[in-house]
Design an enzyme around this catalytic site. Structure first.
Site, mmCIF file in Angstrom:
data_model
loop_
_atom_site.group_PDB
_atom_site.id
_atom_site.type_symbol
_atom_site.label_atom_id
_atom_site.label_comp_id
_atom_site.label_asym_id
_atom_site.label_seq_id
_atom_site.Cartn_x
_atom_site.Cartn_y
_atom_site.Cartn_z
ATOM 1 N N HIS A 111 0.880 -1.168 0.000
ATOM 2 C CA HIS A 111 0.000 0.000 0.000
ATOM 3 C C HIS A 111 0.923 1.226 0.000
ATOM 4 O O HIS A 111 2.038 1.160 0.521
ATOM 5 C CB HIS A 111 -0.807 -0.062 1.304
ATOM 6 C CG HIS A 111 -1.912 0.935 1.420
ATOM 7 N ND1 HIS A 111 -1.686 2.261 1.719
ATOM 8 C CD2 HIS A 111 -3.261 0.806 1.314
ATOM 9 C CE1 HIS A 111 -2.837 2.898 1.782
ATOM 10 N NE2 HIS A 111 -3.812 2.037 1.534
ATOM 11 N N ASP A 187 3.294 -4.437 8.031
ATOM 12 C CA ASP A 187 2.045 -3.698 7.864
ATOM 13 C C ASP A 187 0.913 -4.721 8.050
ATOM 14 O O ASP A 187 0.638 -5.532 7.157
ATOM 15 C CB ASP A 187 2.014 -3.069 6.468
ATOM 16 C CG ASP A 187 0.657 -2.446 6.149
ATOM 17 O OD1 ASP A 187 -0.282 -2.586 6.947
ATOM 18 O OD2 ASP A 187 0.532 -1.835 5.065
ATOM 19 N N GLN A 190 -4.302 -5.333 7.150
ATOM 20 C CA GLN A 190 -5.314 -6.280 6.651
ATOM 21 C C GLN A 190 -5.263 -7.623 7.372
ATOM 22 O O GLN A 190 -6.099 -8.482 7.110
ATOM 23 C CB GLN A 190 -5.127 -6.508 5.140
ATOM 24 C CG GLN A 190 -5.226 -5.238 4.301
ATOM 25 C CD GLN A 190 -6.611 -4.579 4.361
ATOM 26 O OE1 GLN A 190 -7.603 -5.196 4.769
ATOM 27 N NE2 GLN A 190 -6.672 -3.319 3.972
ATOM 28 N N LYS A 213 -10.288 -0.674 10.955
ATOM 29 C CA LYS A 213 -10.528 -1.848 10.099
ATOM 30 C C LYS A 213 -10.864 -3.076 10.945
ATOM 31 O O LYS A 213 -11.063 -4.157 10.417
ATOM 32 C CB LYS A 213 -9.287 -2.146 9.250
ATOM 33 C CG LYS A 213 -8.976 -1.093 8.185
ATOM 34 C CD LYS A 213 -7.954 -1.622 7.216
ATOM 35 C CE LYS A 213 -7.106 -0.568 6.548
ATOM 36 N NZ LYS A 213 -7.783 0.210 5.546
ATOM 37 N N CYS A 352 -4.848 2.470 -3.574
ATOM 38 C CA CYS A 352 -3.610 3.048 -3.005
ATOM 39 C C CYS A 352 -2.415 2.124 -3.241
ATOM 40 O O CYS A 352 -1.529 2.009 -2.378
ATOM 41 C CB CYS A 352 -3.748 3.348 -1.517
ATOM 42 S SG CYS A 352 -5.106 4.426 -1.123
HETATM 43 N N1 ALA Z 1 -6.109 0.908 3.062
HETATM 44 C C1 ALA Z 1 -7.496 0.913 2.813
HETATM 45 C C2 ALA Z 1 -7.900 0.095 1.619
HETATM 46 O O1 ALA Z 1 -7.146 -0.710 1.154
HETATM 47 C C3 ALA Z 1 -8.077 2.284 2.812
HETATM 48 O O2 ALA Z 1 -8.976 0.279 1.116
#
Ligand code: ALA
Length: 393
Positions: A111, A187, A190, A213, A352
């Site tokens: 990202h 990171d 997710q 998230k 992104c």
């Molecule tokens: N990082 C977030 C996405 O992947 C905003 O949508």
């Protein structure tokens, strides 16, 4: 399990929400925890002796403790609250004392938030090496072995791709970093919401993730640092010192030195409640449930004509974050149609991740569907029918 959970998300009466990789929905107990702070004991933290202030301080500290336990940290002092993953990664990038010739190894899967901070470090004389995954988003550990050298100061890698949902080999990378004396930053934006994170087991030095998230409020994020006292704060001001005199200062220990100024008190208390919510539901139970949904989604999408699915198709290599395109259609048009026809919310575009999109030759990006604990098999089936209909238009 899901009916009870769905009742905690009244917003689901209006939408089939499949954009949790961007931000998750917020369950009622978290909304209540945030509102409870404002309604019942609204006060600053660490600054007052009156009862409300003490209660706010206690709950703020308890949130650090809850997050520390959630990720297997040894001590709450290692958990720094930030506004999101981006701020967390920047805090590490700006807080490390770089030396000319230092090297950072990152990847093409990242990202922008785990890419641009290293570009900035590059401008200060840090060398940058970028490891590529294959076209399914899967890495060869040997490529990291070749890229990581004795000059590598830090390896910064996503745990799970926000575009392809693929899982990176973090434990193997930790072993290489350990051998070469490099720091490892993960990171986990997710991964932390979906799979049990144990920082000791992963063997990393930094983990960054977002509260919003994982059922927490927006404006909350976390940087876990193995040795916080070895990193410089990037913000200076109230609440982060032990002593200040006209000729100098002494920093506070642990997380406090990185949390200058009045923090997002209500948000962080909400994040603590979100962690309780996930723990009560059981991360393992949720993981198994989401795996089942992801498989149904992947299998269904792959069967559709004119639909191209990206990322590894092996369940063991991915989670329920799935990118796809309908042949001949712009991803934004597909997302708009899903919303219009079926009240289905998904993200579309480059997510992104422009370097990855260029690498995959996807100039307009993809449609990305991302699942979480409040999604159901019926919703996945409705989504598949809707995509099939659009693909036939
Ligand atoms: N990082 C977030 C996405 O992947 C905003 O949508």
């Amino acid at each position: 399990m899901n009916k009870e959970i769905m009742a905690d998300f009244p917003i689901l009466e209006h939408v089939i929400y499949m954009d949790s990789a961007a931000t998750s929905l917020t369950p009622e107990p978290v909304v209540e925890a945030v509102a409870g702070y404002y309604r019942e004991y609204n006060a600053n933290v660490g600054r007052g002796v009156y009862r409300f202030s003490q209660l706010a301080t206690q709950n703020y500290k308890a949130a650090h403790q809850k997050v520390a336990e959630f990720i297997g940290a040894k001590h709450e002092g290692e958990v720094i609250f930030t506004k999101n993953t981006t701020e967390a990664i920047n805090m590490a990038a700006y807080g490390l004392a770089w030396q000319h010739g230092d090297e950072v190894v990152t990847t093409l899967l990242e990202h922008h938030s785990n890419f641009l901070p290293w570009f900035k470090a590059h401008e200060k004389g840090v060398n940058l090496r970028i490891v590529k995954p294959d076209m399914d988003g899967v890495f060869e550990v040997a490529d990291f072995e070749a890229a990581i050298s004795d000059s590598t100061r830090l390896v910064a890698v996503t745990h799970i791709s926000n575009v392809l949902g693929t899982i990176s080999p973090i434990k193997e990378l930790a072993t290489i970093c350990n051998e070469k004396g490099a720091l490892l930053l993960v990171d986990a934006a997710q991964s932390a919401p979906h799979i049990r994170i144990d920082v000791a087991e992963l063997g990393c030095d930094f983990i960054a993730f977002s509260g919003h998230k994982m059922l927490g409020p927006t404006g909350t994020g976390v940087l876990w640092v193995k040795e916080p006292d070895k990193m410089e704060p990037t913000l200076f001001g109230g609440g982060m010192i032990k002593e200040v005199a006209v000729d100098g200062y002494e920093l506070a220990a642990g997380y406090e030195r990185f949390e200058a100024g009045t923090p997002n008190i209500a948000g962080v208390i909400g994040l603590g409640r979100a962690v309780d919510y996930l723990e009560d539901a059981g991360m393992d139970v949720l993981g198994t449930y989401e795996e089942r949904l992801a498989k149904r989604l992947m299998d269904g999408l792959q069967e559709l004509e004119n639909v191209h699915v990206y990322g590894s198709t092996k369940s063991s290599e991915r989670i329920g974050v799935v990118s796809f395109n309908i042949v001949g259609m712009n991803p934004h048009d597909v997302a708009l149609q899903l919303d219009k026809d079926s009240d289905i919310a998904v993200r579309s575009g480059h997510h992104c991740c422009m370097p990855l999109m260029n690498y995959l030759g996807l100039k307009d990006g993809t449609v990305r569907v991302s699942l979480y604990l409040y999604n159901t098999e019926e919703e996945v089936d409705k989504f598949l029918v809707s995509v099939e209909t659009i693909a036939k238009m």
